[in-house]
Motif scaffolding. Structure first.
Motif, short mmCIF file in Angstrom:
data_model
loop_
_atom_site.label_atom_id
_atom_site.label_comp_id
_atom_site.label_asym_id
_atom_site.label_seq_id
_atom_site.Cartn_x
_atom_site.Cartn_y
_atom_site.Cartn_z
N SER A 1 0.83 -1.21 0.00
CA SER A 1 0.00 0.00 0.00
C SER A 1 0.86 1.25 0.00
CB SER A 1 -0.92 -0.01 1.22
OG SER A 1 -1.69 1.18 1.29
N ALA A 2 1.91 1.27 0.84
CA ALA A 2 2.79 2.44 0.91
C ALA A 2 3.50 2.67 -0.42
CB ALA A 2 3.80 2.25 2.03
N LYS A 3 3.95 1.61 -1.05
CA LYS A 3 4.62 1.73 -2.35
C LYS A 3 3.67 2.26 -3.41
CE LYS A 3 8.86 0.10 -1.77
NZ LYS A 3 10.08 0.89 -2.13
N ALA A 4 2.44 1.75 -3.41
CA ALA A 4 1.45 2.19 -4.39
C ALA A 4 1.10 3.67 -4.19
CB ALA A 4 0.20 1.34 -4.29
N LEU A 5 0.92 4.06 -2.94
CA LEU A 5 0.59 5.46 -2.65
C LEU A 5 1.75 6.39 -3.01
CD1 LEU A 5 -1.25 5.03 0.76
CD2 LEU A 5 -2.25 5.88 -1.36
N SER A 6 2.98 5.93 -2.79
CA SER A 6 4.15 6.72 -3.17
C SER A 6 4.22 6.89 -4.68
CB SER A 6 5.41 6.04 -2.65
OG SER A 6 6.57 6.75 -3.05
N PHE A 7 3.90 5.82 -5.41
CA PHE A 7 3.90 5.87 -6.87
C PHE A 7 2.83 6.83 -7.37
CE2 PHE A 7 2.23 4.20 -10.92
CZ PHE A 7 3.38 4.30 -11.70
N ILE A 8 1.64 6.77 -6.79
CA ILE A 8 0.54 7.66 -7.18
C ILE A 8 0.88 9.11 -6.86
CG2 ILE A 8 -1.86 8.29 -6.69
CD1 ILE A 8 -2.37 5.28 -6.22
N ALA A 9 1.51 9.33 -5.70
CA ALA A 9 1.91 10.69 -5.32
C ALA A 9 2.91 11.25 -6.32
CB ALA A 9 2.51 10.68 -3.92
N GLY A 10 3.81 10.41 -6.81
CA GLY A 10 4.78 10.85 -7.81
C GLY A 10 4.12 11.25 -9.11
N ARG B 1 1.01 12.34 -9.39
CA ARG B 1 0.28 13.58 -9.13
C ARG B 1 1.20 14.79 -9.17
NH1 ARG B 1 -3.62 12.04 -3.94
NH2 ARG B 1 -5.38 11.18 -5.14
N GLU B 2 2.42 14.63 -8.67
CA GLU B 2 3.37 15.75 -8.67
C GLU B 2 3.80 16.13 -10.07
OE1 GLU B 2 6.59 14.64 -6.18
OE2 GLU B 2 5.44 14.81 -4.30
N ARG B 3 3.85 15.14 -10.96
CA ARG B 3 4.28 15.42 -12.32
C ARG B 3 3.18 15.93 -13.22
NH1 ARG B 3 7.25 10.59 -11.31
NH2 ARG B 3 5.64 9.32 -12.32
N MET B 4 1.94 15.83 -12.73
CA MET B 4 0.79 16.33 -13.51
C MET B 4 0.80 17.85 -13.51
SD MET B 4 -2.25 13.71 -12.41
CE MET B 4 -3.46 14.56 -13.42
N PRO B 5 0.51 18.48 -14.63
CA PRO B 5 0.47 19.95 -14.67
C PRO B 5 -0.64 20.50 -13.78
CG PRO B 5 -0.45 19.04 -16.67
CD PRO B 5 0.15 17.88 -15.92
N ALA B 6 -0.35 21.56 -13.09
CA ALA B 6 -1.34 22.20 -12.21
C ALA B 6 -2.47 22.77 -13.04
CB ALA B 6 -0.68 23.31 -11.40
N ARG B 7 -3.68 22.62 -12.49
CA ARG B 7 -4.86 23.12 -13.21
C ARG B 7 -5.20 24.53 -12.77
NH1 ARG B 7 -9.02 17.89 -13.13
NH2 ARG B 7 -7.66 16.47 -14.31
#
Length: 346
Positions: free
Chosen positions: A329-338, A340-346
């Motif tokens: 779970s921690a690995k998956a959440l870390s991957f998702i957070a990464g 999200r950070e690379r997504m352009p801000a809206r």
């Protein structure tokens, strides 16, 4: 929301472990003593089914507390909730499905009267994998309760985190509600969703009653009335007995949370480890019991052998699967957070 005391945490670990063992013993009585259709349920309710009721209460209580902590300390991250649930279930479910498939396939060549073999199909496998209410895959009979509980998770998450992503939540509420109330609640287990919800409500009122002085007396009274109803009706899923049973478990938790009794750290560690393979045991034990019975095991010797072997196998499987669900779970959440950070801000 205050954290549970170490005593209360140990109580829930002990409870999860004991409920899993009751399920194994209940099925063992049926296989090795021929109690199905005789003693159970004509003279007493199925004890393994009563244990499932306890599991639903514990699940509702602990998951609701976890969700509320998520909202309070992490801002209500719906992604965290669903990733945690997916990791908790599938890190265990996938290996258990593979285990059941391999064992059933191996022994099916030795025994021509494998009546559950009709459900050993790819279609049933994928329905079980997706937890769509259907016939269990081969000898994985206990998966029906996970099929029930899974859609409560989906429904609950949609309701609790609705304001975070209303489109996604609306879909979860629709699908979760359909399978929970339209499909699963019409089965033989009745309205187990009410027991789960009772656990969720109990977690919300726990703060108000966590130091109630007479909690242990209420617990024993509730459990006593539950036992009376269970034996009068011989119905393990009687909703009134189930709610009284749940009330008893709740007030025992209140007692442990507020009492001065302390557990040795080694005891707490032990029950934490024992509870750590309870989910795997729940999903795999029936397979072990079934094939031992097919090989001629019976009576007390058969029950003892099956009990020990089921626990050993589950412990070994869980040591490389279930015990790592938080890490996954921690690995998956870390991957998702990464991402999200690379997504352009809206």
């Amino acid at each position: 929301m205050s954290p549970l005391s170490s005593r209360c945490v140990t109580y829930f670990d002990c409870l999860r472990f004991l409920l899993a063992q009751v399920v194994v013993i209940g099925h063992g009585f049926g296989f090795f003593f021929g109690y199905w259709g005789g003693f159970f349920p004509s003279k007493a309710p199925y004890i393994q089914s009563v244990a499932v009721v306890g599991f639903f209460f514990v699940s509702g209580f602990l998951i609701c507390r976890s969700a509320m902590a998520n909202i309070r300390h992490k801002g209500g991250d719906y992604m965290r909730y669903y990733v945690d649930r997916l990791s908790r279930v599938y890190v265990t479910l996938i290996p258990c499905l593979i285990f059941v498939f391999l064992v059933d396939l191996l022994f099916s060549f030795q025994f021509s009267d494998f009546e559950l073999g009709v459900n050993l199909t790819f279609s049933t496998f994928f329905k079980n994998l997706l937890l769509i209410p259907s016939m269990p895959f081969g000898t994985m009979r206990p998966i029906w309760s996970l099929m029930f509980e899974w859609w409560i998770y989906i429904l609950f998450g949609g309701i609790v985190f609705f304001r975070k992503n209303w489109i996604f939540s609306a879909i979860c509420i629709g699908i979760g509600g359909y399978y929970t109330f339209r499909v699963n609640a019409k089965g033989e287990a009745g309205h187990l969703e009410l027991i789960w919800m009772a656990g969720a409500v109990a977690s919300l009122v726990f703060e108000r009653i966590r130091k109630y002085e007479y909690s242990r007396y209420i617990a024993w009274a509730s459990l006593s009335f539950a036992i009376i109803i269970y034996f009068l009706t011989c119905d393990a899923y009687n909703i009134f007995a189930g709610l009284l049973f749940s009330s008893g478990l709740l007030f025992i938790a209140v007692h442990f949370n507020g009492s001065e009794v302390s557990f040795d750290s080694r005891v707490s560690w032990c029950f934490n480890k024992l509870a750590g393979y309870s989910f795997t045991l729940f999903l795999t034990h029936y397979t072990v019991l079934y094939w031992l019975h097919k090989m001629g095991a019976s009576g007390a010797v058969g029950l003892f052998l099956a009990f020990v072997l089921a626990n050993i196998i589950a412990f070994i499987i869980a040591s490389v699967t279930e015990n790592y669900h938080k890490h996954v779970s921690a690995k998956a959440l870390s991957f998702i957070a990464g991402i999200r950070e690379r997504m352009p801000a809206r």
